[in-house]
Design a protein around this motif. Structure first.
Motif, PDB file in Angstrom:
ATOM      1  N   THR A   1       0.851  -1.197   0.000  1.00  0.00           N
ATOM      2  CA  THR A   1       0.000   0.000   0.000  1.00  0.00           C
ATOM      3  C   THR A   1       0.884   1.244   0.000  1.00  0.00           C
ATOM      4  N   PRO A   2       1.365   1.661  -1.147  1.00  0.00           N
ATOM      5  CA  PRO A   2       2.271   2.826  -1.188  1.00  0.00           C
ATOM      6  C   PRO A   2       1.589   4.100  -0.723  1.00  0.00           C
ATOM      7  N   GLU A   3       0.274   4.210  -0.844  1.00  0.00           N
ATOM      8  CA  GLU A   3      -0.413   5.411  -0.380  1.00  0.00           C
ATOM      9  C   GLU A   3      -0.239   5.603   1.128  1.00  0.00           C
ATOM     10  N   LEU A   4      -0.299   4.513   1.897  1.00  0.00           N
ATOM     11  CA  LEU A   4      -0.115   4.613   3.343  1.00  0.00           C
ATOM     12  C   LEU A   4       1.362   4.766   3.711  1.00  0.00           C
ATOM     13  N   ALA A   5       2.239   4.165   2.902  1.00  0.00           N
ATOM     14  CA  ALA A   5       3.665   4.256   3.218  1.00  0.00           C
ATOM     15  C   ALA A   5       4.164   5.687   3.135  1.00  0.00           C
ATOM     16  N   THR A   6       3.552   6.501   2.277  1.00  0.00           N
ATOM     17  CA  THR A   6       3.983   7.891   2.122  1.00  0.00           C
ATOM     18  C   THR A   6       3.070   8.873   2.866  1.00  0.00           C
ATOM     19  N   LEU A   7       2.168   8.368   3.693  1.00  0.00           N
ATOM     20  CA  LEU A   7       1.215   9.226   4.384  1.00  0.00           C
ATOM     21  C   LEU A   7       1.910  10.035   5.492  1.00  0.00           C
ATOM     22  N   ASN A   8       1.698  11.342   5.503  1.00  0.00           N
ATOM     23  CA  ASN A   8       2.226  12.217   6.560  1.00  0.00           C
ATOM     24  C   ASN A   8       1.184  12.279   7.670  1.00  0.00           C
ATOM     25  N   VAL A   9       1.464  11.567   8.758  1.00  0.00           N
ATOM     26  CA  VAL A   9       0.499  11.433   9.843  1.00  0.00           C
ATOM     27  C   VAL A   9       0.287  12.776  10.536  1.00  0.00           C
ATOM     28  N   SER A  10       1.333  13.556  10.702  1.00  0.00           N
ATOM     29  CA  SER A  10       1.203  14.844  11.375  1.00  0.00           C
ATOM     30  C   SER A  10       0.274  15.766  10.608  1.00  0.00           C
ATOM     31  N   GLN A  11       0.406  15.800   9.290  1.00  0.00           N
ATOM     32  CA  GLN A  11      -0.493  16.626   8.493  1.00  0.00           C
ATOM     33  C   GLN A  11      -1.904  16.053   8.484  1.00  0.00           C
ATOM     34  N   LEU A  12      -2.007  14.749   8.509  1.00  0.00           N
ATOM     35  CA  LEU A  12      -3.334  14.122   8.558  1.00  0.00           C
ATOM     36  C   LEU A  12      -4.090  14.533   9.813  1.00  0.00           C
ATOM     37  N   MET A  13      -3.418  14.583  10.950  1.00  0.00           N
ATOM     38  CA  MET A  13      -4.074  14.860  12.218  1.00  0.00           C
ATOM     39  C   MET A  13      -4.356  16.342  12.416  1.00  0.00           C
ATOM     40  N   LEU A  14      -3.572  17.216  11.774  1.00  0.00           N
ATOM     41  CA  LEU A  14      -3.682  18.628  12.121  1.00  0.00           C
ATOM     42  C   LEU A  14      -3.839  19.551  10.933  1.00  0.00           C
ATOM     43  N   ASP A  15      -3.072  19.324   9.865  1.00  0.00           N
ATOM     44  CA  ASP A  15      -2.962  20.320   8.802  1.00  0.00           C
ATOM     45  C   ASP A  15      -4.301  20.489   8.096  1.00  0.00           C
ATOM     46  N   THR A  16      -4.774  21.714   8.015  1.00  0.00           N
ATOM     47  CA  THR A  16      -6.059  21.998   7.364  1.00  0.00           C
ATOM     48  C   THR A  16      -5.958  21.971   5.849  1.00  0.00           C
ATOM     49  N   SER A  17      -4.723  21.935   5.298  1.00  0.00           N
ATOM     50  CA  SER A  17      -4.600  21.782   3.857  1.00  0.00           C
ATOM     51  C   SER A  17      -5.041  20.377   3.430  1.00  0.00           C
ATOM     52  N   TYR A  18      -4.865  19.401   4.381  1.00  0.00           N
ATOM     53  CA  TYR A  18      -5.533  18.122   4.202  1.00  0.00           C
ATOM     54  C   TYR A  18      -6.942  18.309   4.745  1.00  0.00           C
TER      55      TYR A  18
END
Length: 600
Positions: free
Chosen positions: A203-220
């Motif tokens: 699952t390359p999509e999860l391997a490159t996932l930025n967890v910090s941006q997922l949890m906080l960044d509003t651009s995500y």
């Protein structure tokens, strides 16, 4: 008249004579310098050798005489009774024994005082039991949603960034979100449990996932709850007025994830703007502002002078029910009350539908400046200006522990969890593989090795060893909670079930203040030594000066006198000294009387 004339006539021949002629005229003879015996008779090698042997035999006698001289004249108690020669021998032995016991007692008690000075350099005492709460900061209040992931937002993220992902990737993503909803420091094994029988290798999509941006960044799509979703915005009571909750609560990184804190000096806003420490809580001095801070802004950390209900912070929280489909995730919040300069820790979970009253008690300890002159090992503490933990401008014990946790995650997995404040430029935020690595070493992150070697703990057990000295000055807050169920019937039952009302306040108008000072200073040690020596021996400063005099000046002059006696040749001369005859003495007396009458 005739006698006077004769005296005058007798003195006429003397006029004009020098001193030598006068001596001859009156019949005075020069003393003979001829020795009565030949000099060689006493200046032989054998005589000199005998003389040296006599001097060597006399040296112990001279030293003993010097000691007896000191004992007879010293002001120390009991010494003169030993040196007095008219005392009986058993009396002198008795006083010798008593003086020996007194000297031994002096040395023993002085050694005890020195050990106390060396091993217990500092001592904390109660300085005041009525220290006003207005002189200390109000504690930081941190709120975390027990569910760190909103499921609806997570689905929006999935639709936007994982629209073309395979079913296996979507399944893996859901499992990862469930683990991140509960994960905190020391509970990384939750990630490992969720991924126990799965793999994200394909699952390359999860391997490159930025967890910090997922949890906080509003651009995500920010999957954590926002402030307006967590709190009733307009109902935060502080200092006799209502405030906008999102204006006074700031984003805060904690070991529970991203949270919101009130009055924290290490929040995401505060740590980037304010980098000074308010020492007025300990020394009653005005706080010092950083040069790049506007002095017109509100003084931080905030304080209050009121106590009891409505005397602190009041607000209402709405716990989210939008959690991942997992029975272990229940609606509620995590409450932490800490020192404003500490990273929040030791939270308590509060479920929804309750009214919570938090009574705060505090203790303040400050250390006087003269303790700084002791080494860190002796005082076993650090002042706030003796370090720069996590680039925050000062040293705090709890922040040192947090920094230690951060360094161990980098040491084992070369990454930093998203909820840690990373001040290291080369540290990267953990991805999915990084969290699996943290789960592998979770036991290490749950065990703190003691700072020093201890036989009760085995070094074979792998764990974290955080060498952090305690704070010299700090405020310690303790809480006591009272919780009541909110009465039903006043609104929507579902809303009441998720609502939490809190009133956090000081319990009393005054607290206890401690002062840490040097328990035994050099002056105290000197006084202790002097008191012990005075009690046992009658010793004083003058006694010390007396001893110094005998060992220096008195000893020097006695040595010099002995040296002069040795260097002077002891030859026997006949020095006959003939006394003037009776007539000459009578004549000298007549001259003195005549001279006295003429003067009159």
């Amino acid at each position: 008249m005739m006698n006077t004339f004769k005296a005058v006539m007798w003195t006429q021949p003397v006029n004009g004579m020098n001193s030598h002629e006068r001596r001859l005229y009156f019949g005075y003879k020069e003393p003979s310098k001829t020795p009565a015996y030949p000099v060689s008779q006493y200046d032989t090698f054998q005589t000199r050798r005998q003389h040296q042997q006599q001097q060597q035999q006399q040296q112990p006698i001279i030293i003993r005489g010097f000691i007896f001289d000191y004992c007879e004249n010293t002001s120390l108690h009991g010494m003169k009774y030993i040196a007095q020669r008219d005392r009986h021998w058993y009396e002198r032995v008795l006083w010798s024994l008593l003086c020996t016991i007194a000297a031994s007692g002096t040395m023993y008690l002085s050694a005890v005082s020195w050990q106390r000075f060396a091993n217990s350099p500092t001592m904390s005492v109660i300085e005041s039991t009525n220290f006003p709460i207005s002189n200390i900061p109000f504690p930081s209040v941190t709120l975390c949603d027990a569910n760190r992931v909103h499921w609806k937002k997570a689905m929006q993220f999935q639709e936007r960034y994982l629209a073309d992902a395979s079913n296996e990737t979507i399944k893996m993503f859901h499992i990862f979100l469930k683990s991140m909803a509960l994960v905190e420091f020391g509970d990384f094994d939750l990630v490992g449990n969720y991924f126990e029988n799965t793999s994200f290798v394909n699952t390359p999509e999860l391997a490159t996932l930025n967890v910090s941006q997922l949890m906080l960044d509003t651009s995500y799509v920010q999957v954590m709850p926002e402030c307006s979703e967590l709190m009733t915005v307009s109902q935060c009571w502080w200092r006799n007025d209502y405030h906008n909750c999102c204006d006074i609560f700031e984003l805060q990184r904690t070991e529970y994830g991203y949270c919101y804190s009130f009055n924290s000096e290490v929040s995401e806003v505060s740590s980037g703007v304010r980098k000074w420490f308010d020492s007025s809580a300990y020394y009653l001095r005005p706080p010092k502002h950083s040069p790049d801070v506007n002095k017109d802004e509100e003084l931080r950390p905030r304080r209050t002078s009121s106590y009891g209900p409505w005397g602190g912070l009041r607000f209402t929280v709405t716990a989210t029910n939008d959690s991942p489909p997992d029975p272990e995730i229940q609606p509620g919040v995590i409450l932490m009350v800490n020192n404003p300069y500490d990273y929040p820790e030791n939270g308590r979970v509060i479920s929804g539908g309750q009214s919570v009253w938090v009574n705060i008690n505090a203790q303040v300890t400050y250390t006087v400046d003269r303790v700084r002159y002791l080494s860190v090992e002796e005082r076993d503490c650090l002042y706030q200006d003796e370090g720069n933990i996590m680039d925050l401008g000062g040293y705090v014990f709890h922040n040192c522990i947090t920094q230690c946790h951060l360094r161990y995650t980098i040491q084992y997995c070369n990454c930093v969890p998203y909820f840690f404040y990373s001040y290291l430029g080369n540290a990267t935020s953990c991805d999915v593989a990084g969290y699996l690595c943290l789960a592998k070493y979770n036991l290490v992150f749950n065990y703190h090795q003691p700072r020093e070697a201890n036989e009760f703990f085995s070094d074979a057990v792998e764990g974290m060893k955080c060498v952090c000295a305690p704070d010299c000055s700090f405020s310690q807050y303790t809480t006591a909670m009272s919780m009541y169920r909110i009465a039903e019937g006043g609104g929507n039952e579902e809303d009441i079930k998720n609502t939490i009302f809190m009133d956090i306040h000081f319990e009393n108008p005054a607290i206890v203040r401690y002062r840490t000072d040097i328990s035994y200073s050099w002056l105290d040690l000197l006084v202790a030594f002097g008191g012990i020596a005075g009690l046992c021996l009658g010793f004083s400063l003058l006694s010390g000066a007396e001893l110094f005099y005998y060992l220096t000046f008195r000893l020097y002059w006695q040595y010099r006198l002995m040296h002069q006696k040795r260097s002077t040749p002891k030859h026997k001369y006949n020095v006959p000294r003939k006394k003037p005859s009776f007539g000459i003495r009578q004549h000298r007396n007549s001259i003195k009387s005549l001279s006295f009458q003429n003067l009159r």
